[in-house]
Design an enzyme around this catalytic site. Sequence first.
Site, PDB file in Angstrom:
ATOM      1  N   CYS A  38       0.240   4.181  -0.237  1.00 13.33           N
ATOM      2  CA  CYS A  38      -0.149   5.301   0.611  1.00 13.33           C
ATOM      3  C   CYS A  38       0.209   6.596  -0.102  1.00 13.33           C
ATOM      4  CB  CYS A  38       0.580   5.211   1.957  1.00 13.33           C
ATOM      5  SG  CYS A  38       0.284   6.606   3.055  1.00 13.33           S
ATOM      6  N   GLY A  39      -0.799   7.423  -0.396  1.00 13.89           N
ATOM      7  CA  GLY A  39      -0.562   8.657  -1.128  1.00 13.89           C
ATOM      8  C   GLY A  39       0.306   9.646  -0.374  1.00 13.89           C
ATOM      9  N   CYS A  43      -5.413  11.157   4.797  1.00 12.89           N
ATOM     10  CA  CYS A  43      -5.199   9.967   3.981  1.00 12.89           C
ATOM     11  C   CYS A  43      -5.169  10.400   2.522  1.00 12.89           C
ATOM     12  CB  CYS A  43      -6.307   8.942   4.221  1.00 12.89           C
ATOM     13  SG  CYS A  43      -6.193   7.486   3.151  1.00 12.89           S
TER      14      CYS A  43
END
Length: 259
Positions: free
Chosen positions: A71-72, A195
């Site tokens: 997950c960035g 996201c």
Amino acid sequence: MKFYKYQGTGNDFVMIDNRLGEWDDLSNETIQKLCDRRFGIGADGLIKINTAQGVDFEVDYYNSDGSKSFCGNGARCSVAFAHFLRIIEDKTTFSAIDGLHEAEINNGIVKLKMGDVASISKDGDSYVLNTGSPHFIQYVDDVSNYDVYRNGNKIRNSDTYRKDGINVNFVQVISEKELFVRTYERGVEDETYSCGTGVTAAALTFMQNNNQTSVGIKVKGGRLKVYAEKEGEGFRNIWLEGPANQVFEGEINIKSLTF
């Protein structure tokens, strides 16, 4: 359990300092309840900061359904958390499920180096690529009024992507320097406010078609920026930049969670 709550452009996470290994055995069911917005703390995901050899720390990320991925925004929040815990100063190298990452933090802004992307595939008039997690990119004219949940859910659960899942991003070009991106995330199975891997994927498709090395990204939870260098059919030296903030801290009795 002592926990901290962080958010990066509205993508929110339960953060746990697990350097002593106290929470190594959290079950998927417990993670789901901790992330539940009515019966737990509430978050898009849960992150454990673990010790790891040869790097400053490990980011152990779980989606709100208990599944693991990269997950960035979660990684950027992890850098801010590690800075808060005084594990790092302004620069770091850490490990995640997709490998090693570098990052920098300055006044609450975290710049994260993403993995290289070897190629971008076409799927009709859309794109598919992996920026640490798999992403489907579709350009639309009016993303503000687009039914992200219904259309994202349909693509994510199509015959092609149902088994392994895919994150679905709908992208509107605002200008030659800015995109507006909305994302339906697998593992959350809903739209999130932001996201990190998704905006990176969207930015790379835009850069590929417009010969650019950076682009600003508007999301429901704020703004991010992506930088990258073209290399062959893909990109290298990819950086994701944006804010990462601590919201609150607290304690929760795991035994009090209802199942």
